[in-house]
Design a protein around this motif. Sequence first.
Motif, PDB file in Angstrom:
ATOM      1  N   ILE A 125      16.162   8.889 -16.504  1.00 25.40           N
ATOM      2  CA  ILE A 125      15.355   7.890 -15.796  1.00 25.40           C
ATOM      3  C   ILE A 125      16.026   7.379 -14.523  1.00 25.40           C
ATOM      4  O   ILE A 125      15.410   7.358 -13.452  1.00 25.40           O
ATOM      5  CB  ILE A 125      14.974   6.737 -16.743  1.00 25.40           C
ATOM      6  N   PRO A 126      17.312   6.926 -14.563  1.00 23.85           N
ATOM      7  CA  PRO A 126      17.917   6.447 -13.310  1.00 23.85           C
ATOM      8  C   PRO A 126      18.013   7.508 -12.227  1.00 23.85           C
ATOM      9  O   PRO A 126      17.905   7.197 -11.041  1.00 23.85           O
ATOM     10  CB  PRO A 126      19.312   5.951 -13.745  1.00 23.85           C
ATOM     11  N   ALA A 127      18.221   8.777 -12.615  1.00 26.46           N
ATOM     12  CA  ALA A 127      18.293   9.849 -11.614  1.00 26.46           C
ATOM     13  C   ALA A 127      16.953  10.031 -10.916  1.00 26.46           C
ATOM     14  O   ALA A 127      16.899  10.263  -9.698  1.00 26.46           O
ATOM     15  CB  ALA A 127      18.724  11.152 -12.277  1.00 26.46           C
ATOM     16  N   ILE A 128      15.863   9.929 -11.663  1.00 31.23           N
ATOM     17  CA  ILE A 128      14.529  10.047 -11.060  1.00 31.23           C
ATOM     18  C   ILE A 128      14.280   8.879 -10.102  1.00 31.23           C
ATOM     19  O   ILE A 128      13.762   9.060  -8.994  1.00 31.23           O
ATOM     20  CB  ILE A 128      13.459  10.086 -12.171  1.00 31.23           C
ATOM     21  N   ILE A 129      14.667   7.671 -10.519  1.00 31.82           N
ATOM     22  CA  ILE A 129      14.509   6.492  -9.660  1.00 31.82           C
ATOM     23  C   ILE A 129      15.317   6.655  -8.381  1.00 31.82           C
ATOM     24  O   ILE A 129      14.850   6.356  -7.274  1.00 31.82           O
ATOM     25  CB  ILE A 129      14.931   5.210 -10.413  1.00 31.82           C
ATOM     26  N   LEU A 130      16.548   7.139  -8.507  1.00 36.37           N
ATOM     27  CA  LEU A 130      17.419   7.324  -7.347  1.00 36.37           C
ATOM     28  C   LEU A 130      16.830   8.349  -6.381  1.00 36.37           C
ATOM     29  O   LEU A 130      16.815   8.124  -5.155  1.00 36.37           O
ATOM     30  CB  LEU A 130      18.807   7.779  -7.809  1.00 36.37           C
ATOM     31  N   TYR A 131      16.349   9.470  -6.896  1.00 32.55           N
ATOM     32  CA  TYR A 131      15.776  10.517  -6.044  1.00 32.55           C
ATOM     33  C   TYR A 131      14.619   9.972  -5.222  1.00 32.55           C
ATOM     34  O   TYR A 131      14.539  10.196  -4.003  1.00 32.55           O
ATOM     35  CB  TYR A 131      15.302  11.695  -6.901  1.00 32.55           C
ATOM     36  N   ILE A 132      13.720   9.238  -5.872  1.00 33.67           N
ATOM     37  CA  ILE A 132      12.558   8.684  -5.168  1.00 33.67           C
ATOM     38  C   ILE A 132      12.986   7.600  -4.189  1.00 33.67           C
ATOM     39  O   ILE A 132      12.519   7.544  -3.040  1.00 33.67           O
ATOM     40  CB  ILE A 132      11.532   8.137  -6.181  1.00 33.67           C
ATOM     41  N   GLY A 133      13.906   6.729  -4.600  1.00 29.32           N
ATOM     42  CA  GLY A 133      14.346   5.631  -3.740  1.00 29.32           C
ATOM     43  C   GLY A 133      15.000   6.112  -2.462  1.00 29.32           C
ATOM     44  O   GLY A 133      14.830   5.508  -1.394  1.00 29.32           O
ATOM     45  N   LEU A 134      15.756   7.220  -2.535  1.00 26.47           N
ATOM     46  CA  LEU A 134      16.442   7.745  -1.355  1.00 26.47           C
ATOM     47  C   LEU A 134      15.466   8.203  -0.273  1.00 26.47           C
ATOM     48  O   LEU A 134      15.833   8.273   0.905  1.00 26.47           O
ATOM     49  CB  LEU A 134      17.351   8.908  -1.757  1.00 26.47           C
ATOM     50  N   MET A 135      14.240   8.506  -0.648  1.00 23.94           N
ATOM     51  CA  MET A 135      13.246   8.916   0.346  1.00 23.94           C
ATOM     52  C   MET A 135      12.953   7.811   1.351  1.00 23.94           C
ATOM     53  O   MET A 135      12.511   8.077   2.470  1.00 23.94           O
ATOM     54  CB  MET A 135      11.939   9.311  -0.353  1.00 23.94           C
ATOM     55  N   PHE A 136      13.220   6.571   0.968  1.00 24.16           N
ATOM     56  CA  PHE A 136      12.900   5.425   1.827  1.00 24.16           C
ATOM     57  C   PHE A 136      14.136   4.872   2.544  1.00 24.16           C
ATOM     58  O   PHE A 136      14.068   3.813   3.170  1.00 24.16           O
ATOM     59  CB  PHE A 136      12.252   4.316   0.984  1.00 24.16           C
ATOM     60  N   LEU A 137      15.263   5.574   2.448  1.00 24.55           N
ATOM     61  CA  LEU A 137      16.501   5.100   3.065  1.00 24.55           C
ATOM     62  C   LEU A 137      16.856   5.955   4.286  1.00 24.55           C
ATOM     63  O   LEU A 137      16.508   7.137   4.355  1.00 24.55           O
ATOM     64  CB  LEU A 137      17.656   5.164   2.060  1.00 24.55           C
ATOM     65  N   PRO A 138      17.562   5.373   5.264  1.00 32.15           N
ATOM     66  CA  PRO A 138      17.977   6.143   6.451  1.00 32.15           C
ATOM     67  C   PRO A 138      19.160   7.048   6.139  1.00 32.15           C
ATOM     68  O   PRO A 138      19.891   6.828   5.164  1.00 32.15           O
ATOM     69  CB  PRO A 138      18.374   5.045   7.448  1.00 32.15           C
ATOM     70  N   GLU A 139      19.363   8.044   6.974  1.00 30.38           N
ATOM     71  CA  GLU A 139      20.541   8.910   6.864  1.00 30.38           C
ATOM     72  C   GLU A 139      21.729   8.186   7.494  1.00 30.38           C
ATOM     73  O   GLU A 139      21.575   7.223   8.252  1.00 30.38           O
ATOM     74  CB  GLU A 139      20.265  10.239   7.568  1.00 30.38           C
ATOM     75  N   SER A 140      22.929   8.629   7.176  1.00 31.53           N
ATOM     76  CA  SER A 140      24.139   8.056   7.754  1.00 31.53           C
ATOM     77  C   SER A 140      24.150   8.235   9.270  1.00 31.53           C
ATOM     78  O   SER A 140      23.977   9.353   9.765  1.00 31.53           O
ATOM     79  CB  SER A 140      25.374   8.731   7.162  1.00 31.53           C
ATOM     80  N   PRO A 141      24.354   7.145  10.045  1.00 28.37           N
ATOM     81  CA  PRO A 141      24.367   7.289  11.510  1.00 28.37           C
ATOM     82  C   PRO A 141      25.524   8.158  11.996  1.00 28.37           C
ATOM     83  O   PRO A 141      25.407   8.848  13.003  1.00 28.37           O
ATOM     84  CB  PRO A 141      24.508   5.840  12.003  1.00 28.37           C
ATOM     85  N   ARG A 142      26.642   8.131  11.271  1.00 32.63           N
ATOM     86  CA  ARG A 142      27.792   8.918  11.695  1.00 32.63           C
ATOM     87  C   ARG A 142      27.559  10.416  11.440  1.00 32.63           C
ATOM     88  O   ARG A 142      28.017  11.252  12.206  1.00 32.63           O
ATOM     89  CB  ARG A 142      29.053   8.399  11.009  1.00 32.63           C
ATOM     90  N   TRP A 143      26.863  10.760  10.371  1.00 29.02           N
ATOM     91  CA  TRP A 143      26.508  12.164  10.154  1.00 29.02           C
ATOM     92  C   TRP A 143      25.504  12.619  11.217  1.00 29.02           C
ATOM     93  O   TRP A 143      25.605  13.738  11.733  1.00 29.02           O
ATOM     94  CB  TRP A 143      25.910  12.354   8.759  1.00 29.02           C
ATOM     95  N   LEU A 144      24.545  11.751  11.564  1.00 27.32           N
ATOM     96  CA  LEU A 144      23.575  12.089  12.612  1.00 27.32           C
ATOM     97  C   LEU A 144      24.281  12.329  13.943  1.00 27.32           C
ATOM     98  O   LEU A 144      23.938  13.250  14.692  1.00 27.32           O
ATOM     99  CB  LEU A 144      22.544  10.967  12.753  1.00 27.32           C
ATOM    100  N   ALA A 145      25.284  11.490  14.231  1.00 27.96           N
ATOM    101  CA  ALA A 145      26.043  11.666  15.472  1.00 27.96           C
ATOM    102  C   ALA A 145      26.795  12.989  15.465  1.00 27.96           C
ATOM    103  O   ALA A 145      26.856  13.694  16.479  1.00 27.96           O
ATOM    104  CB  ALA A 145      27.018  10.504  15.651  1.00 27.96           C
TER     105      ALA A 145
END
Length: 532
Positions: free
Chosen positions: A189-209
Amino acid sequence: MIGNIYIITAIAVIGGGLFGFDISSMSAILGTQQYRCYFNQGPNGPPFNDEKCSGPKSDVQGGITASMPGGSFVGAICSGFLSDIFGRKTSIQIGCIVWCIGSIIVCASQNIGMLVVGRFINGLSVGICSAQVPVYVSELAPPSRRGRVVGAQQWAITWGILIMFYISYGCSYINGTAAFRIPWGLQMIPAIILYIGLMFLPESPRWLAKKDRWEDCHGVLTLVHGKGDPNAPFVMRELNEIKQMVEFERQNADVSFFELFRPRMLNRLHIGVFTQIWSQLTGMNVMMYYITYVFGMAGLSGDTNLIASSIQYVINVGMTIFALIYIDRWGRRLPLIIGALLMATWMYANAALMAVHGSPAPPGGVDNVAEESWQIQGPAARAVIACTYLFVASFAPTWGPVSWIYPPELFPLRVRGKAVAITTSSNWIFNFALSYFVPPAFVNIQWKVYIIFGVFCTTMAIHVFFMFPETSGKTLEEVEEMFLNHIPAWKTRVEFQKIRRAEGGAVDDKEAAVKYDESPVRTEIAGEAKAN
């Protein structure tokens, strides 16, 4: 897209909760009669009301427990490459999928071999998430709150331990294999919640850079740090520092896995690796996995043992809160040193109590559990339980969160993903070794196990004082410059108030930022970049 750092953290650190779920799903279940009978290697097997089932042999139980950290070692190593290629966020989502696959196999286990395979796959997921969640959160968090939000990973672990322990305890009243299959299935259950929740979070700005996605990088900094203002002083300062560091790294470094083992990087790799190694050698996870054995030696059995064991999980959750509130003011060095000395005290106390007031257990161990080969009774037994609780209370606000906060702060952007993968893998390989070592150790050397961990705690306090510099209150780019300047660890200080003012964008802090840009170390970096 969510921009509040605390909401981002609350979702991301569910990855830490996966590790917590695994710890207590094993520690709460391995003492139950249903588990012992189904995976029994002694002469007495099912039906489940057979009170003489002894369960797996001590070395086999060690292997079952160790299979998860064994998988975590492999997962942590792989996570650095996944993170650099796909991003911090996507690599954590991959970990969620792997966790669900492992949980299905564990839940459906028909024998010890299948259980080991499922736990190994679960470990792959835990290795990925435990390595990359701290990197992801640390690269998004402002410096004055970095310790708090990265430390939330440890808090999530403690909550995972507590929740799953009580789920497993409740299911222990169910007859048959459902007593352990239900908790192992609910782990998904927590893994499913985490997978879905990450869809609404930004990527790391330092990785993007690092991938030259500068508009996206600026957008994330604006979202998380600028409250929608792309020209906010702190946003511009962060963006400029990231640009300078990325440019410097590209002109002056051959970015590869082997760079971590070159003289310029080797010292901080050693610090990061030993932060994770020492966190295992405190003996804390041993206490978590095998607490029912320890309390069995102290004369507790059945429900009394499980309830007493659960109290330490409550202490773990409660005491970690202090770190979340104060860790950025305390820094990193002081909690590590004080925590190590306190834990050494409780370990030596337990060893003395067991040695003076204990005695060998009857043949077959206490309550037919061979690992409980030593016993202690009366007031001395209650003192052992008290010291165990105090040990947990000492670990929870110190080594628990700091061991996750510290390593991502040590490394420059170009190698951070791979470096934290290596440091975290060292955690898991020692977790693996200790998980396998402890059951036979309790049989063979009994109370002397406590002396071994007490010596480790004493040694780590000395090591931290001389070798571990302070990183609290510094941007990740400032930490890089501190290492370039070779400042002795014991001369470094917490700079919490300075960075808090800088984040507020006050005029005097703009001036401080200018002075910082003209500092000798910054000038040295700029000079090297120009020369190249």
